[in-house]
Structures are given as C-alpha cells and as structure tokens.
Design a protein around this motif. Sequence first.
Motif, PDB file in Angstrom:
ATOM      1  N   VAL A 157      35.301 -38.382  39.246  1.00  0.00           N
ATOM      2  CA  VAL A 157      36.100 -39.519  38.938  1.00  0.00           C
ATOM      3  C   VAL A 157      36.902 -38.897  37.673  1.00  0.00           C
ATOM      4  CG1 VAL A 157      36.616 -41.966  38.166  1.00  0.00           C
ATOM      5  CG2 VAL A 157      34.548 -41.360  39.298  1.00  0.00           C
ATOM      6  N   VAL A 166      37.578 -44.243  44.399  1.00  0.00           N
ATOM      7  CA  VAL A 166      35.931 -43.992  44.198  1.00  0.00           C
ATOM      8  C   VAL A 166      35.423 -44.623  45.446  1.00  0.00           C
ATOM      9  CG1 VAL A 166      33.999 -44.296  42.582  1.00  0.00           C
ATOM     10  CG2 VAL A 166      36.317 -43.643  41.551  1.00  0.00           C
ATOM     11  N   GLN A 182      27.675 -39.519  41.531  1.00  0.00           N
ATOM     12  CA  GLN A 182      28.832 -39.688  40.887  1.00  0.00           C
ATOM     13  C   GLN A 182      28.984 -38.809  39.395  1.00  0.00           C
ATOM     14  OE1 GLN A 182      30.995 -43.352  41.332  1.00  0.00           O
ATOM     15  NE2 GLN A 182      31.271 -43.450  39.391  1.00  0.00           N
TER      16      GLN A 182
END
Length: 284
Positions: A157, A166, A182
């Motif tokens: 991200v 996302v 993530q």
Amino acid sequence: MSIERIDRVGVVGAGTMGNGIAQVAATHGYDVVMRDIKEEFVESGFENIDDSLDRLANRDALEEGPEAIRDRIEGTTTLEDLEDCDLVVEAALEDLEVKRDIFDDLEDVCDDDAVLATNTSTLSITSIAANLKRPERVIGLHFMNPVPIMEGVEVVVGEKTTDNAVDLAHEVAEDLEKTTWQSDDKPGFVTNRILMPWINEGIRAYDEGVATKEDIDAGMELGTNVPMGPLTLADHIGLDICLHASETLHEELGDRYKPAYLLKRKVETGDLGKKTGKGFYEHD
C-alpha cells in the motif's frame, strides 16, 4: 470498484514474472494483453507460457486445455493496446526510472478508473507513483516466482493508495487462487526485508567455511522446516536479482543489508543461478 468489472488484465513485461502473471490470469478466465518492448521478448514469453501450460496439463493440473488458456492472451509491443484494461500489472526491470516512465505512459493510455499495479519486490510504491496525476490508484502486487506455482501475493500500500484499490488488489489475487498478505510501503516490504539478510548470511557462512553449501542448505531445511536453504533459493531466484535487491535495501536501511562479497563475485562472473546453468550449484 468490484471484482466483477475486471474483465481485461494488462501485463507490462513478458519476462519470467510477466508471462507468469499473464498465464495465471488467463487460466482463471481473464482476457490478457501482454506487452513488451520487442516482438522477440513477447515471443519468448509465449514460449515459456506454452511450456508451463504443457507441464501443468501433463500433471492434470488444469481445468481446461492449454490452447483455450493461451487463446485468452494477446501479445503486443504497443502500450496503447492496454487502453481497455481494467487492471494493469507492471513487471518490467527493477529500476525506479524505468517504472516511473512506464506508469507515466500508462496514466495517459488507460481509463481513469483502471487500477495500475507494480510487481516490484523492493522499490517504493509511493516513489513509483510520485509524478502521476492520480497516484491513489497505484498499488503493489508482488507475485512470487514461479507465479503459476507459488501461492502467495504481497499487497503493498503506497502513501496515497485508496482503500478501493487495496480491496480490489486482494480480491483479484484471491480470484487467481492466491493467498495475500499486506505490507506498508517500507523498503523490502515483508518478504525481501526478511529474506535478503537470510540469503546473504547463508552465503557468508559458506564463504567463511562454516559448512559446505549442501550442509548449510540441509541445516536450514531440516532445522527450520523451510522448503529450500539459502543457497538453493538464491540460485532459484537469480543471483543478480538477489544482489540488486540487497543493494537497494542496503542503501535504504544500512549495513545489515550489505550484500555478501561472494554474491557480488558470482554476479560479476556471470554465474547467476538456474537461468545460466551455474550459481552456487550446477543446473541442467
């Protein structure tokens, strides 16, 4: 944005990662446009896809024939052919300026609501998107090599990446039957931040005579339950790729990421691992 509207996937780069991403996307029903700068690179990418699909078919690992999957992939050297893609994944050289130039062009070519992803393993998502008018639609989708086999995808991200991008990245990866994790946009993300020091320390241990390369790999495989030891894995990844990643992390994070001397020497002599037939081991 929802996963239902992703019908057409663009891939920039037909090398090992690019053709693997194109193959997996086509296997799961997406129409794919695979672009590279030279026709010979595109043709080489298709040769790798054909070989991979044949191997999977021989293991009864495909739900449909290789021809049907292959027919979903269009090859091109023209970036404008990606203009109708809902998602574009860049898998070009691991060079910040190269990637910035590609994303500048993609912003001009693609629709405003298309998501632009990069397969970078070490470079900042925020830096790649810094010059764009809409950096919020740029995200990291870091596939593992070999893409058709490896289960994981790292979603990275950027500073301005939206929640919608996302969510879409996770959904697409999961639709490709991948498991995601993530990471924030920090150097090396999760995977290479931890992996590269491990590989380099294995190389240093071998170079300093701690043990044979076979015993170093066996010790890690049997002692820590990893599927490959550091020297085998370095050969599999490519020693040049390991060196580049280590140098990038060394610059960002300091001496604990300094590349091992033997790694640099191997790259200088052209012994890059499996892809050249010789690295720390001999390969057919």
